[in-house]
Structures are given as C-alpha cells and as structure tokens.
Design a protein around this motif. Structure first.
Motif, PDB file in Angstrom:
ATOM      1  N   GLY A  88       0.814  -1.216   0.000  1.00  0.00           N
ATOM      2  CA  GLY A  88       0.000   0.000   0.000  1.00  0.00           C
ATOM      3  C   GLY A  88       0.841   1.257   0.000  1.00  0.00           C
ATOM      4  O   GLY A  88       0.565   2.214  -0.742  1.00  0.00           O
ATOM      5  N   GLY A  89       1.883   1.278   0.831  1.00  0.00           N
ATOM      6  CA  GLY A  89       2.762   2.443   0.857  1.00  0.00           C
ATOM      7  C   GLY A  89       3.460   2.646  -0.469  1.00  0.00           C
ATOM      8  O   GLY A  89       3.586   3.783  -0.965  1.00  0.00           O
ATOM      9  N   GLY A  92       1.016   3.946  -3.021  1.00  0.00           N
ATOM     10  CA  GLY A  92       0.703   5.346  -2.768  1.00  0.00           C
ATOM     11  C   GLY A  92       1.779   6.277  -3.288  1.00  0.00           C
ATOM     12  O   GLY A  92       1.482   7.343  -3.846  1.00  0.00           O
ATOM     13  N   ASP A  93       3.043   5.897  -3.124  1.00  0.00           N
ATOM     14  CA  ASP A  93       4.139   6.723  -3.627  1.00  0.00           C
ATOM     15  C   ASP A  93       4.209   6.707  -5.150  1.00  0.00           C
ATOM     16  O   ASP A  93       4.561   7.709  -5.778  1.00  0.00           O
ATOM     17  CB  ASP A  93       5.474   6.223  -3.058  1.00  0.00           C
ATOM     18  N   ARG A  97      -1.168   8.949  -3.448  1.00  0.00           N
ATOM     19  CA  ARG A  97      -1.776   8.548  -2.183  1.00  0.00           C
ATOM     20  C   ARG A  97      -3.300   8.628  -2.260  1.00  0.00           C
ATOM     21  O   ARG A  97      -4.002   7.802  -1.692  1.00  0.00           O
ATOM     22  CB  ARG A  97      -1.274   9.440  -1.053  1.00  0.00           C
ATOM     23  N   VAL A 100      -4.914   5.370  -3.738  1.00  0.00           N
ATOM     24  CA  VAL A 100      -4.964   4.255  -2.804  1.00  0.00           C
ATOM     25  C   VAL A 100      -5.851   4.594  -1.620  1.00  0.00           C
ATOM     26  O   VAL A 100      -6.655   3.764  -1.160  1.00  0.00           O
ATOM     27  CB  VAL A 100      -3.543   3.891  -2.327  1.00  0.00           C
ATOM     28  N   PHE A 101      -5.709   5.820  -1.112  1.00  0.00           N
ATOM     29  CA  PHE A 101      -6.464   6.295   0.051  1.00  0.00           C
ATOM     30  C   PHE A 101      -7.961   6.158  -0.161  1.00  0.00           C
ATOM     31  O   PHE A 101      -8.713   5.882   0.771  1.00  0.00           O
ATOM     32  CB  PHE A 101      -6.076   7.755   0.283  1.00  0.00           C
ATOM     33  N   ASP A 104      -8.974   1.787  -2.288  1.00  0.00           N
ATOM     34  CA  ASP A 104      -8.782   0.482  -1.647  1.00  0.00           C
ATOM     35  C   ASP A 104      -9.987   0.121  -0.782  1.00  0.00           C
ATOM     36  O   ASP A 104     -10.194  -1.051  -0.445  1.00  0.00           O
ATOM     37  CB  ASP A 104      -7.495   0.438  -0.826  1.00  0.00           C
ATOM     38  N   ASP A 138      -4.543   0.454   3.506  1.00  0.00           N
ATOM     39  CA  ASP A 138      -5.174   1.725   3.867  1.00  0.00           C
ATOM     40  C   ASP A 138      -4.448   2.433   5.006  1.00  0.00           C
ATOM     41  O   ASP A 138      -4.344   3.664   5.017  1.00  0.00           O
ATOM     42  CB  ASP A 138      -6.634   1.474   4.256  1.00  0.00           C
ATOM     43  N   THR A 141      -1.136   4.413   4.110  1.00  0.00           N
ATOM     44  CA  THR A 141      -1.510   5.477   3.182  1.00  0.00           C
ATOM     45  C   THR A 141      -2.244   6.594   3.911  1.00  0.00           C
ATOM     46  O   THR A 141      -2.018   7.785   3.655  1.00  0.00           O
ATOM     47  CB  THR A 141      -2.398   4.919   2.061  1.00  0.00           C
ATOM     48  N   ALA A 144       0.196   8.666   5.768  1.00  0.00           N
ATOM     49  CA  ALA A 144       0.927   9.531   4.850  1.00  0.00           C
ATOM     50  C   ALA A 144       0.080  10.738   4.448  1.00  0.00           C
ATOM     51  O   ALA A 144       0.597  11.854   4.308  1.00  0.00           O
ATOM     52  CB  ALA A 144       1.345   8.744   3.612  1.00  0.00           C
TER      53      ALA A 144
END
Length: 312
Positions: A88-89, A92-93, A97, A100-101, A104, A138, A141, A144
């Motif tokens: 997920g991280g 997101g990158d 973000r 995915v935020f 998902d 989740d 993300t 972040a």
C-alpha cells in the motif's frame, strides 16, 4: 500490524519537535475532517480484526472448522494486513496517495461482502484475506495523507486522532458483538455488516474531501517516487526513537495480538464462557483508554507530549 504502524506514527511525532504552548490554537474544520477521514482506516482495521476474533467461535461451530482452519483464518488475516501495508505504501508513492487512500475501500467492501455471504470455510478465508490486504494498504496510506496535509504545529493532534478512532473501534465492535451475541451466524453477519456500512460512509467522506492548496487527497494526484534513501531511517535523530518504540511494541504486541485475535475464542473454548460473557468483558476495560486518548489529542502538540512519553 497496528503496532507497526503506531511505531512509525510515534517515530514521526518524536522527530517533529512539539510546539511549546500551554493550549494549542484552534484548527480549521477541514483539517479535522481530513484527519477523521484518514483515521477511519484505523477504525476499519481494528474493527475487522476484532469482528473476525469475535466471530471465530461461531464460525468454528457453523462451518465445522478444525483448529488448523481457525488458525489459518486469524493468521491469514494478520499476514494479509502486513502484506497490504507493504504494497500500500509503495502504491501510494508510485500512483498517488489519493488513489490508494480512496479506492482500496472498494476492495475492502467487496471482501467483507464475501465474508458475509460465504457458504463454507474456504470462501470465508478468501474474504478475510481480501479484507486484510485492503485494510493493510489503507493504514500507512492514511498516515501519509495526514503527514502530507497537516501543518507542523498540528501534526501531533491530527495523528493522535487515529488512536482515538482505533480505541473507538474496539469499544463499538465489542458493543455490537455483545448485542448480537445470541444470534449465532446472523449475529456475525450483523457484526461484519457494521464494518461494511462504515467503510461505505468513509468512502463517501473521502471522495468529498478537499483541502485547497494541499496535495495528497485528490484521487488523480500523482506523487513521484520519493528520492529519500532508506538509510535516512538510520539518521541520529530517527534511529534512537525507532529502536526504543520498536522494542516497546515488540513485547507489547505479543500480548495485544494474542488477546485481539484470539481473546473471545480463548474465553469460549478454555473457560466455558458464553458468547455474551466473552464479548461483554472488554466493554469494562476500554472506556478509560478512550478518555485518555481524547485527552492526549489536546496535549499532542504541546510540551506535555515529551513529558508524558516516558510514562506511556
């Protein structure tokens, strides 16, 4: 997994100097909405883990699950959350973000629907793993997003909201589990259903969420791959807090994960308590924790954060 994300959260707070103030200034409502929309990732994660734990004894009886199948359900969920957090991280990158935020949660809802409608233990396990992957993706993300959008002087308060929502999930999930404890399989479906409902509401909240001039929230936003090397975690100002909090959570998580994943199951099978008694015990222990977490939100951006940290 929640312990690991808290480790990164606390490390982030420790390397961000708290604002020297007796009373923190009032924040715009938009920032609180952002923190709640992101922090609900912690609610959904905790509620999912506990819903599965509370449902285990009933699923075991209804689907005639063996001890190994019970272990696969909870172990598979924990492993899926860990894998989801790792990917997920990265997603997101790489893709943004906001993407995915927001989306998902669609996967999360689909997984919970599989759990609710599963006719056998195999599909039940598949649904649990899908939910674990989505919930795991989740959480980092969401953290972040808070870090991207929170001003330096308010990052402690906005991040601390995640802990309030996590404990709120524990209380609410046990309360729902207690209320439906006599309904058997229907009760587990209602329990998981409350998570589905909140996931849908969270999705709507995130889709409506905008903070002008701040990145990270629009689904189409693309974040280029970070050029910060991984060895930055070994910097003098980061390594010590990382090691100290990591050691704490290493031992703390052994007990918390065992109780969280298997607590109701152990109480049912080892002590002979009823489903109502097993779920009702937790309702006594967690209200003080919720009150303390709310108080900490008020103190997170003041000098009291450092003064309280050693006593935690």
């Amino acid at each position: 997994m929640l312990a690991a994300t808290r480790l990164l959260t606390i490390t982030m707070l420790r390397v961000t100097p708290p604002r020297i103030a007796v009373r923190s200034e009032r924040l715009p409502a938009a920032l609180w909405r952002m923190a709640i929309a992101a922090g609900l990732a912690f609610y959904l994660d905790a509620a999912t883990l506990l819903s599965v734990a509370i449902s285990l004894p009933i699923w075991r009886d209804h689907f005639s699950l063996s001890v190994w199948q019970v272990g696969l359900l909870t172990g598979g969920l924990a492993f899926a959350v860990a894998v989801g957090a790792l990917i997920g991280g990265w997603l997101g990158d790489r893709y943004g973000r906001g993407l995915v935020f927001t989306y998902d949660l669609v996967v999360f809802v689909l997984g919970t629907l599989v759990i609710i409608t599963a006719p056998n233990g195999i599909l039940l396990t598949v649904g649990v793993i899908i939910v674990g992957l989505a919930a795991g993706a989740d959480v980092p993300t969401a953290l972040a997003v808070i870090a991207d959008n929170a001003p330096d002087h308010a990052r402690g308060r906005l991040t601390a909201v995640t802990q309030v929502l996590w404990i709120g999930a524990v209380l609410t999930t046990y309360a729902v589990g207690f209320a439906v404890s006599t309904l058997g399989l229907l009760g587990t479906r209602i329990l998981i259903g409350h998570v589905v409902l909140l996931a849908v509401l969270t999705l709507g909240l995130r889709l409506a969420l905008t903070i002008p001039g701040r990145p990270g929230l629009e689904p189409s936003t693309h974040h280029p791959k970070s050029k910060t090397p991984a060895r930055a975690l070994l910097a003098a100002g980061t390594l010590l807090p990382l090691l100290l909090t990591g050691t704490f959570f290493l031992f703390w998580n052994i007990a918390s994960s065992t109780l969280g994943n298997y607590g109701p199951y152990i109480l049912r099978t080892a002590t002979g308590l009823s489903q109502t008694q097993a779920t009702g015990l937790a309702l006594v222990a967690f209200p003080p924790a919720l009150v303390i977490s709310v108080i900490f939100v008020r103190l997170a951006d003041t000098v009291w954060r450092d003064r309280l940290f050693p006593w935690r």
